[in-house]
Write a protein that holds these residues in place. Structure first.
Motif: not given
Length: 436
Positions: A209-229
């Protein structure tokens, strides 16, 4: 391989390394491409249809990463020989080595202003180096795992590490404090990339997975699934509107962001206007200042584009193979396959600084015809055995030159230390005389 982003995918493949390519990066001006390889060499490529390259040999083990300074004058390389080396790009020569790591060095990056270098190693440390005195000025240690990747934020006030222990850590290098600690992946984190505004962070992990983190709020906002492995690399574009990812499934995915409604310059202006109550320095800081162990209860948006994204992979994509030789050994390159139209080659390199004068419309057709008439092997006026012997001699001379440069650096350090010792002895002797 260089890809254009048009729907009809085509690529330009530069052949020269003798083993796995581990890292590539364009220079800030786009006129050079640096690559590192497990064949223990670093190559500088001119990304045009001729594909000339210069080969750097100084490392004694596989090279793991390459990185240009912001002004393009220097290149830093990290290797499994436990060293970090800095090169001058104008003279294309080795400058100095940094030795303090006790295990393989996996990554090394310049700070935005070029004054510092951050590196990470399998000895479970992250070190910061001063490029002016070539000394390690700071050290961060992990007790569980080691960092696979490390980088500065765009303002140069913080560093972030991607850990093999599934964590992402952000330190403020001015106060030597851990600001944020993310535990959002179920596998080792292999790569990270800052949004140009510095407010968002992309992470790529072996959990697929890929993750997108919002550093100003200090939280995870997106989890991206597209790769097989496992996902091995991720990178924002310079504008922040796009980012790309690559993984073990042999795919490169291109993503478009939707969380950067404001241009990064506008965001920076807003940051400058913020009022802070803490003690300085804290301009353009990453907030909040406390660790963030994330639990599974936090709701995030999961995106899986497998059924929505057009697959540009075809059975036989048009690929131009360009076989390059070291520019120090030969000035000629052999092009194994050329496209039908020379205009497509020059049109691919949109930056005028990358396109040679030969690509003018008046000469493209003529040059293409000339190059298509080239035989598979250029006629040689010198016997092949003599040419091979001369190339081998030049390689050995290159290695000797690099060795002498390293010895000169070490001799200079020894002389400086001896001078300091003599100065300390003189001061001690003077103090003893004054007391007596």
């Amino acid at each position: 391989m260089l890809w254009n982003l048009k729907p009809q995918a085509r690529a330009y493949r530069y052949v020269g390394h003798k083993d796995v390519v581990t890292s590539v990066q364009f220079s800030p001006h786009g006129n050079l491409l640096a690559s590192a390889s497990r064949d223990r060499t670093v190559r500088l490529w001119i990304p045009d249809k001729r594909g000339k390259s210069s080969e750097f040999k100084a490392h004694t083990a596989p090279v793991r990463s390459v990185d240009f300074s912001a002004d393009g004058q220097f290149l830093v390389t990290a290797s499994e020989d436990k060293s970090i080396k800095v090169w001058n790009m104008y003279r294309q020569r080795f400058l100095y080595s940094l030795y303090r790591h006790t295990h393989w060095v996996r990554c090394a990056k310049f700070s935005p202003d070029g004054r510092l270098i951050v590196s990470c190693s399998e000895d479970k440390t992250v070190k910061i180096w001063d490029t002016s005195n070539k000394q390690c000025v700071n050290n961060f240690s992990d007790t569980v795992g080691f960092a696979n990747y490390v980088d500065f934020n765009p303002s140069g006030t913080c560093i972030v590490s991607a850990g093999s222990d599934h964590t992402v850590k952000i330190w403020d290098i001015r106060v030597n404090k851990l600001l944020q600690h993310y535990q959002v992946h179920n596998g080792g984190v292999n790569c990270i990339s800052f949004h140009p505004s510095g407010n968002y962070l992309l992470t790529a992990s072996s959990d697929g997975t890929l993750k997108v983190l919002d550093l100003l709020e200090g939280r995870l906002i997106y989890t991206l699934q597209g790769h097989m492995g496992p996902v091995f690399t991720v990178s924002f574009s310079k504008s922040g509107e796009l980012f790309s990812s690559g993984g073990a499934d042999t795919q490169v995915l291109l993503w478009k962001t939707n969380f950067d409604t404001l241009h990064c310059k506008d965001l920076n202006k807003r940051n400058l206007k913020r009022l802070h109550f803490d003690s300085p320095p804290h301009l353009l800081d990453v907030y909040p200042r406390i660790p963030h162990p994330h639990q599974g209860k936090i709701e995030t948006i999961e995106i899986n584009p497998k059924l929505e994204v057009t697959d540009l992979q075809i059975s036989s994509p048009p690929v131009v193979d360009i076989l390059s030789f070291d520019s120090t050994t030969t000035t000629e390159t052999t092009v194994r396959t050329m496209p039908v139209r020379g205009e497509e080659i020059c049109g691919f390199f949109l930056n005028p600084s990358l396109t040679s004068p030969e690509c003018s419309p008046a000469t493209v057709k003529k040059k293409t015809e000339d190059m298509s008439d080239l035989p598979s092997e250029s006629p040689r006026s010198v016997p092949l055995a003599v040419t091979d012997a001369l190339e081998h001699i030049m390689e050995q001379l290159h290695v000797l030159t690099q060795t002498v440069s390293i010895l000169e650096q070490r001799l200079t350090l020894t002389e400086d230390k001896l001078k300091d010792c003599l100065e300390n002895q003189r001061k001690l002797f003077s103090a003893i005389q004054q007391r007596s």
